[in-house]
Each structure stands twice: as structure tokens, then as C-alpha cells.
Design an enzyme around this catalytic site. Structure first.
Site, PDB file in Angstrom:
ATOM      1  N   ASP A  12       0.807  -1.147   0.175  1.00 43.25           N
ATOM      2  CA  ASP A  12      -0.282   0.034   0.050  1.00 43.25           C
ATOM      3  C   ASP A  12       0.618   0.921  -0.068  1.00 43.25           C
ATOM      4  O   ASP A  12       1.820   0.986   0.764  1.00 43.25           O
ATOM      5  CB  ASP A  12      -1.245  -0.335   1.045  1.00 43.25           C
ATOM      6  CG  ASP A  12      -1.589   0.739   1.304  1.00 43.25           C
ATOM      7  OD1 ASP A  12      -2.118   1.385   0.114  1.00 43.25           O
ATOM      8  OD2 ASP A  12      -2.341   1.523   1.963  1.00 43.25           O
ATOM      9  N   HIS A  29       2.685   3.959  -9.069  1.00 41.39           N
ATOM     10  CA  HIS A  29       2.490   2.529  -9.127  1.00 41.39           C
ATOM     11  C   HIS A  29       3.591   2.012  -9.814  1.00 41.39           C
ATOM     12  O   HIS A  29       4.073   0.345  -9.306  1.00 41.39           O
ATOM     13  CB  HIS A  29       1.239   1.942 -10.677  1.00 41.39           C
ATOM     14  CG  HIS A  29      -0.264   2.363  -9.232  1.00 41.39           C
ATOM     15  ND1 HIS A  29      -0.251   1.767  -7.949  1.00 41.39           N
ATOM     16  CD2 HIS A  29      -1.206   3.023  -9.846  1.00 41.39           C
ATOM     17  CE1 HIS A  29      -0.896   2.384  -7.898  1.00 41.39           C
ATOM     18  NE2 HIS A  29      -2.295   2.875  -8.404  1.00 41.39           N
ATOM     19  N   LEU A 122      11.432 -20.587  -5.792  1.00 36.51           N
ATOM     20  CA  LEU A 122      10.571 -19.396  -4.617  1.00 36.51           C
ATOM     21  C   LEU A 122       8.841 -19.924  -5.449  1.00 36.51           C
ATOM     22  O   LEU A 122       8.752 -19.757  -6.937  1.00 36.51           O
ATOM     23  CB  LEU A 122      10.930 -18.312  -5.198  1.00 36.51           C
ATOM     24  CG  LEU A 122      10.074 -16.759  -4.872  1.00 36.51           C
ATOM     25  CD1 LEU A 122       9.463 -17.290  -3.076  1.00 36.51           C
ATOM     26  CD2 LEU A 122      10.081 -15.943  -4.814  1.00 36.51           C
TER      27      LEU A 122
HETATM   28  C1  FPP Z   1      -2.142  -0.263  -3.522  1.00 38.69           C
HETATM   29  O1  FPP Z   1      -1.810   1.578  -3.682  1.00 38.69           O
HETATM   30  C2  FPP Z   1      -1.625  -0.994  -4.673  1.00 38.69           C
HETATM   31  C3  FPP Z   1      -2.370  -0.991  -5.178  1.00 38.69           C
HETATM   32  C4  FPP Z   1      -3.525  -1.741  -5.652  1.00 38.69           C
HETATM   33  C5  FPP Z   1      -1.296  -2.007  -6.546  1.00 38.69           C
HETATM   34  C6  FPP Z   1      -0.183  -2.466  -6.545  1.00 38.69           C
HETATM   35  C7  FPP Z   1       0.901  -2.537  -7.442  1.00 38.69           C
HETATM   36  C8  FPP Z   1       2.098  -2.444  -8.157  1.00 38.69           C
HETATM   37  C9  FPP Z   1       3.033  -2.256  -6.494  1.00 38.69           C
HETATM   38  C10 FPP Z   1       2.817  -1.962  -8.939  1.00 38.69           C
HETATM   39  C11 FPP Z   1       1.777  -3.246 -10.455  1.00 38.69           C
HETATM   40  C12 FPP Z   1       1.980  -4.736  -9.514  1.00 38.69           C
HETATM   41  C13 FPP Z   1       2.806  -5.575 -10.355  1.00 38.69           C
HETATM   42  C14 FPP Z   1       3.181  -6.526  -9.750  1.00 38.69           C
HETATM   43  C15 FPP Z   1       2.925  -5.766 -12.130  1.00 38.69           C
HETATM   44  P1  FPP Z   1      -2.560   2.566  -3.856  1.00 38.69           P
HETATM   45  O2  FPP Z   1      -2.210   2.855  -4.626  1.00 38.69           O
HETATM   46  O3  FPP Z   1      -3.681   2.337  -3.088  1.00 38.69           O
HETATM   47  O4  FPP Z   1      -1.839   3.910  -2.111  1.00 38.69           O
HETATM   48  P2  FPP Z   1      -2.615   5.145  -1.767  1.00 38.69           P
HETATM   49  O5  FPP Z   1      -3.088   4.355  -0.866  1.00 38.69           O
HETATM   50  O6  FPP Z   1      -1.137   6.076  -1.463  1.00 38.69           O
HETATM   51  O7  FPP Z   1      -3.743   5.352  -2.282  1.00 38.69           O
END
Ligand code: FPP
Length: 224
Positions: A12, A29, A122
Site C-alpha cells: 500500500d 504504481h 520460489l
Molecule cells: C496499493 O496502493 C497498490 C495497488 C492497488 C497496486 C499494487 C501494484 C503495484 C505494486 C505495481 C504493479 C505490480 C505488479 C506485480 C505488476 P494504493 O494505490 O492504494 O496507494 P494509496 O493508499 O496511497 O492510494
């Protein structure tokens, strides 16, 4: 020292990081993907066998279309470019969640899973379109449809994580203390670490620190 076989991570904070440093959630992201690569490398170094990453929840469909498309494009690019390398490193990719994406992405996910299915170093479980309440309800429905006896062992056979041991450790970055519909059944006895840093700022050193702390915890499992 506690054994560590399976780490689950709620990654997150990408959006907040992106807005803070690049004035764009999507840039967060993109940066988050670098952290994913660092953490995979360290997980291998630590000889941990399973890593489950919460990449897209059933609730994430409520986000703006532009962000959803960006996330799936990022995933598509990542897999097209890296699946060969993951395979060479003897990494198995497994999707947890309901595969209901574009035809192109579904194909790529199936291809990546098949290509790496025999790998043993893994196992990365990528939680995509995943929601724990749906998973548990769906398992109950299948259990009752098949007339199986209702018990813990039978229920787990119908979960999307069947054949995967429960995580001993859950890490959530981004300074929020909640589970967000992630592995509610499987995390029943996990040790949970909430990390203040946003996911793109999280690195191997932070990860190693948490692992060290986890290994020293006295785990009681309801005993004393
Ligand atoms: C949460 O942060 C993150 C996500 C919903 C997406 C996770 C994706 C990645 C780490 C990159 C892509 C991964 C792969 C495996 C290709 P948020 O956007 O909810 O953060 P916020 O709480 O600051 O809004």
C-alpha cells in the site's frame, strides 16, 4: 527461531507516493514495481518458498478507469518482459483471484503460469481481482454443492490458495492498519507487521529488519 515459509504483502501507498513526488498516482504504481523486484530478489536470498503479493483487489475496480488501465498495462509489460527471466530463476507464478481480464491479459497470465508451473525455488502468488470474502463464500458453496462434510480441511480444499501453506508473516506498508479483504482465513495465525513507509520507499533493508523481528517472536498459537 521461527521458520518462515510464506510471506504475504499488502503493497500500500503507491498512489500517495506518486502524488507526493511526481504529481501522479500512476507514477507511484510504476515506482512500486521496482520495489516488487527488490523484494522478490530478497525473498529468494532468504530462501523463503512462497511470496503472496496483493496487486489488485475486487474493490480496486472502483478506481478511475485510467488508473485501472495503467495498472494492467504495467502488469502486462512486466510479465511479457520478465517471465523468461523469472522462469530461468526457477520461480513459479501463480495467480490467486478470479481471472476475468482482457483476453490478451488472461492469455498472458495462463501462459506465464503454465510456463513456470514446474519451478521450485520460489512460488509467487499474485493476488489479482482477489477478495477474501468472495473466496470463502465461493468455497462454502462448492463444499455444500459437492455434499462434503463441513470442516476446516475440506473448506481449505476449495479456497483459491489450496496447496499453499498459510502465511506466517503479513506485511502491510503505507501506514494503514487494516486487512482490506486479504486472506482473512489464511492469516488466522499470522504475525502482522504494519510499516509506515509507502510501498515505493520500502526496500530490502526494511524487509530484512521485519524478518529478523518475526523470527524472534514467541509464537503461542493459543497455548502459553
Ligand atoms: C496499493 O496502493 C497498490 C495497488 C492497488 C497496486 C499494487 C501494484 C503495484 C505494486 C505495481 C504493479 C505490480 C505488479 C506485480 C505488476 P494504493 O494505490 O492504494 O496507494 P494509496 O493508499 O496511497 O492510494
Amino acid at each position: 527461531m521461527n521458520p518462515l515459509n510464506h510471506v504475504a504483502i499488502i503493497m500500500d501507498g503507491n498512489g500517495r507516493w506518486g502524488l507526493k513526488y511526481k504529481n501522479s498516482r500512476n507514477e507511484g504504481h510504476k515506482a512500486g514495481l521496482n520495489t516488487v523486484e527488490k523484494i522478490i530478489k530478497e525473498t529468494i536470498r532468504q530462501k523463503i518458498k512462497y511470496l503472496t503479493l496483493y496487486a489488485f483487489s475486487t474493490e480496486n475496480w472502483n478506481r478511475p478507469k485510467n488508473e485501472i488501465n495503467f495498472l494492467f498495462d504495467l502488469l502486462e509489460n512486466f510479465l511479457s518482459k520478465k517471465i523468461e527471466e523469472l522462469n530461468k530463476q526457477n520461480i513459479k507464478l501463480n495467480i490467486v483471484g478470479v481471472k476475468k481480464f482482457s483476453t490478451k491479459l488472461n492469455k498472458l497470465l495462463n501462459h506465464s503460469e503454465k510456463k513456470t508451473s514446474k519451478n521450485t525455488r520460489l512460488q509467487i502468488n499474485l493476488a489479482l481481482n482477489y477478495g477474501s470474502k468472495f473466496e470463502i463464500l465461493d468455497a462454502f458453496k462448492k463444499l455444500s454443492k459437492n455434499g462434503d462434510k463441513i470442516n476446516e480441511k475440506n473448506l481449505t480444499r476449495y479456497l483459491q490458495t489450496k496447496n499453499i501453506p498459510d502465511p506466517e508473516l503479513l506485511i502491510r506498508t503505507g501506514d494503514k492498519k487494516r486487512l482490506s479483504n486479504f486472506l482473512l482465513w489464511q492469516l488466522a495465525y499470522a504475525e502482522i507487521f504494519f510499516e509506515k513507509k509507502l510501498w515505493p520507499d520500502f526496500d530490502e533493508k526494511d524487509y530484512i529488519k521485519i524478518i529478523k523481528k518475526y523470527k524472534k517472536i514467541k509464537r503461542n498459537f493459543g497455548n502459553i
